[in-house]
Design a protein around this motif. Sequence first.
Motif, PDB file in Angstrom:
ATOM      1  N   UNK A 148     -25.468  18.677  63.469  1.00 52.30           N
ATOM      2  CA  UNK A 148     -24.162  19.377  63.539  1.00 52.30           C
ATOM      3  C   UNK A 148     -24.031  20.410  62.977  1.00 52.30           C
ATOM      4  N   UNK A 149     -25.250  21.000  62.368  1.00 53.33           N
ATOM      5  CA  UNK A 149     -24.990  22.708  61.968  1.00 53.33           C
ATOM      6  C   UNK A 149     -25.340  23.279  63.336  1.00 53.33           C
ATOM      7  N   UNK A 203     -18.201  30.113  61.311  1.00 52.26           N
ATOM      8  CA  UNK A 203     -18.726  31.157  60.493  1.00 52.26           C
ATOM      9  C   UNK A 203     -19.306  30.082  59.320  1.00 52.26           C
ATOM     10  N   UNK A 204     -19.970  30.951  58.388  1.00 52.61           N
ATOM     11  CA  UNK A 204     -20.758  30.155  57.369  1.00 52.61           C
ATOM     12  C   UNK A 204     -19.732  29.211  56.484  1.00 52.61           C
ATOM     13  N   UNK A 218     -17.278  24.157  55.133  1.00 55.16           N
ATOM     14  CA  UNK A 218     -16.049  23.351  54.663  1.00 55.16           C
ATOM     15  C   UNK A 218     -16.086  22.184  55.795  1.00 55.16           C
ATOM     16  N   UNK A 219     -16.296  22.399  56.944  1.00 57.06           N
ATOM     17  CA  UNK A 219     -15.811  21.378  57.926  1.00 57.06           C
ATOM     18  C   UNK A 219     -17.197  20.367  58.452  1.00 57.06           C
ATOM     19  N   UNK A 274     -20.020  15.663  55.323  1.00 63.47           N
ATOM     20  CA  UNK A 274     -21.246  15.028  55.615  1.00 63.47           C
ATOM     21  C   UNK A 274     -21.840  14.370  54.185  1.00 63.47           C
ATOM     22  N   UNK A 275     -21.271  15.265  53.062  1.00 65.99           N
ATOM     23  CA  UNK A 275     -21.622  14.893  51.636  1.00 65.99           C
ATOM     24  C   UNK A 275     -20.425  14.049  51.100  1.00 65.99           C
ATOM     25  N   UNK A 276     -19.515  13.717  51.653  1.00 69.69           N
ATOM     26  CA  UNK A 276     -18.436  13.203  50.859  1.00 69.69           C
ATOM     27  C   UNK A 276     -18.647  11.858  50.081  1.00 69.69           C
TER      28      UNK A 276
END
Length: 294
Positions: free
Chosen positions: A186-187, A196-197, A202-203, A208-210
């Motif tokens: 994903x990154x 952007x960073x 945020x997206x 992924x951590x939700x």
Amino acid sequence: MDRLKLHRNGPYLVMIPGLILLALFSIYPFLFLLKISFQKYSPIGKTKPFIGFDNYIHLFQDHNFWNAIKVTAIFVLSTVSLEFIIGLALAVILNQLRIGERIVQSLILIPIAMAPTVVGLMFRFMMNDQYGVLNYFAEIFGFSRTAWLSNLDFALPALIATDIWQWTPFMMIILLAGLKGISDEPYEAARIDGASAWQTFWYVTIPQLSKIIYIALLLRTIDSFRIYDTIYMMTKGGPINSTSTLSWIVYDKGFKFLEFGYGAAICVVLLIVVVTLLTLLLKKIDLFEVEKKS
């Protein structure tokens, strides 16, 4: 035939010792708690009369109870939210760290290895208005001495700061484990798209951590409601009940004034509040699971 029955019933037989322990140390105490919440129960009294909902009626008419509700809400919301924000920031930093990561993690995790009573005593000494180290540094920078734990404006924030110091590493280690489990794909996709960073964080990172985030919030919310040791060592509910949480007034009414029935009623209400909040958080986790499957 006997072997076949034993094979079929084997899992249930293995569960029996655990179910017995659960009944002895969880189910029976809860039923006993529920029972005495409808009684005028005191260990020094010979009779324990049934009084119906009198304890609950008195509870909702008690100013100290509503004050404890307010203090508990402020404490839980403040500690859990700030521990999450700081813990997430530390987790992101440590996830990017490549040299000395293990050493830094070990140092940050020291507070959660300490007993809450030790932490409470340590911060009580640090915040002492006569010889506390915080007032020593305050004077160096030109500020006057402050009675942190006996001041109505500072006692609860001092308690919140102590809890944040001890339990932020717990939040950090859960979130760090979640970050380690995110794959690079994903990154890489976000980098190709020119994100952007901040947009990547945020997206990509947050979605992924939700589930991990809600589990961390769930665990810390449960633990925040149970705070007692630190309050006992630092403020004992004062000054003027400014740090008196629900767990503290259970001790105060039940064990200090020996009003076990009234204390049990507070426990039942506290249990209902915690279960309601946890149910909402668990529904959030289930919602994310459904969204991922769809």
